[in-house]
Structure formats: C-alpha cells, structure tokens
Design a protein around this motif. Sequence first.
Motif, short mmCIF file in Angstrom:
data_model
loop_
_atom_site.label_atom_id
_atom_site.label_comp_id
_atom_site.label_asym_id
_atom_site.label_seq_id
_atom_site.Cartn_x
_atom_site.Cartn_y
_atom_site.Cartn_z
N GLU A 103 35.10 38.95 56.70
CA GLU A 103 36.61 38.72 56.41
C GLU A 103 36.84 38.70 54.86
O GLU A 103 37.51 39.25 54.01
N LYS A 104 36.02 37.59 54.28
CA LYS A 104 35.96 37.47 52.78
C LYS A 104 35.54 38.52 51.86
O LYS A 104 36.09 39.04 51.00
N LEU A 105 34.45 39.60 52.62
CA LEU A 105 34.09 40.80 51.82
C LEU A 105 35.16 41.81 51.93
O LEU A 105 35.32 42.29 50.73
N ARG A 106 35.85 41.69 52.86
CA ARG A 106 37.17 42.60 52.84
C ARG A 106 38.13 42.13 51.87
O ARG A 106 38.60 43.24 51.18
N ARG A 107 38.26 41.11 51.89
CA ARG A 107 39.35 40.71 50.81
C ARG A 107 39.04 40.85 49.30
O ARG A 107 39.71 41.39 48.59
N ASP A 108 37.45 40.64 49.04
CA ASP A 108 37.09 40.91 47.76
C ASP A 108 37.10 42.41 47.38
O ASP A 108 37.40 42.80 46.39
N GLU A 109 36.81 43.46 48.74
CA GLU A 109 36.88 44.63 48.35
C GLU A 109 38.47 45.14 48.01
O GLU A 109 38.57 45.88 47.06
N LYS A 110 39.16 44.69 48.55
CA LYS A 110 40.60 44.66 48.31
C LYS A 110 41.06 44.56 46.78
O LYS A 110 41.67 45.15 46.03
N TRP A 111 40.64 43.22 46.55
CA TRP A 111 40.89 42.75 44.97
C TRP A 111 40.18 43.64 43.97
O TRP A 111 40.56 44.21 43.00
N ILE A 112 38.89 44.13 44.30
CA ILE A 112 37.94 45.27 43.25
C ILE A 112 38.76 46.30 43.28
O ILE A 112 38.76 46.88 42.17
N ARG A 113 39.18 46.97 44.50
CA ARG A 113 40.12 48.03 44.34
C ARG A 113 41.47 48.21 43.32
O ARG A 113 41.48 49.00 42.62
N LYS A 114 41.76 47.02 43.51
CA LYS A 114 43.08 46.95 42.73
C LYS A 114 42.86 46.61 41.25
O LYS A 114 43.56 47.24 40.34
#
Length: 140
Positions: A103-114
């Motif tokens: 779940e943390k990796l998914r959130r981090d990935e979302k921020w990186i995409r932004k």
Amino acid sequence: MKRVKITKNFIFRWHECGLSKEETAKLCARSVKTITEWDKGKKIPAECITLMKMASGQLEHDLSPQWAGWRLAGEYLIAPSGRRFTGKWLRELDYEMQLKEQEKLRRDEKWIRKIIYIIQKSSGEQKEIIQRIIKGMGIN
C-alpha cells in the motif's frame, strides 16, 4: 481417587521444553509409552535430554545478540517475556506487513507520477527548481 505424581522429568519435558509426549517421542525416536515411563521417573537418556534442550532453544547458540532470551519450545517461538508465538501467527503478521508495504509503495508511486507530470509541464526555470528540491531530498 488416584493421585498423579508430577516428576522432574515431566516438568522438564512439558514446562521447560514445551514438548508433548508425541513431539518428544518423534524427536528422540522413542515410543510414546517410553516417554510416559520417563514422565513417571524413569531416567531419560543423556542424548534425549540434549535433543529436547536443542528443540526448546535451551542450549547455547551462535545467534546474534538481538535474539538473546528467545527460544523454541515445541511449536512455539517464546519471547524473553514468556509470550508464545505460533508459526501461523507469525506468517499472518508477515502477510499483514507485506500488505502495508505494498500500500505504501502504491502511494509513493502515485506521488512520483504526480511529480513527473509537474516536471514535464514545467518551464525550464521551474524544472531546475524542482530538480534542486529533489536533489536536496536525496532522490536521484
């Protein structure tokens, strides 16, 4: 009413090592009947005492100091506090931790995409500012 005598052998096997009769029989390659005789006071062979101590984590070991006080007893990992953990409980805990990490990796990935999107839409001067900020954060 028949009184049951609790012997040192029984206390050693059950309370100190945390082993059932069946586990002890399998570990020592003996019959359950033999283990019952030990529980009644018959001498336990030295090699079996050693095996039982090894199985319960009572012998010295080469584990790192962070495991000091931990031991195995039957199907339990016993903490220095005396709390018992089963393999099933530890596997479930590991599974829950893996879910949280994913779940943390998914959130981090979302921020990186932004951040990538913002960099792509930024002008040259804004890109330099964003890149300095990212470099200051230790992200390469």
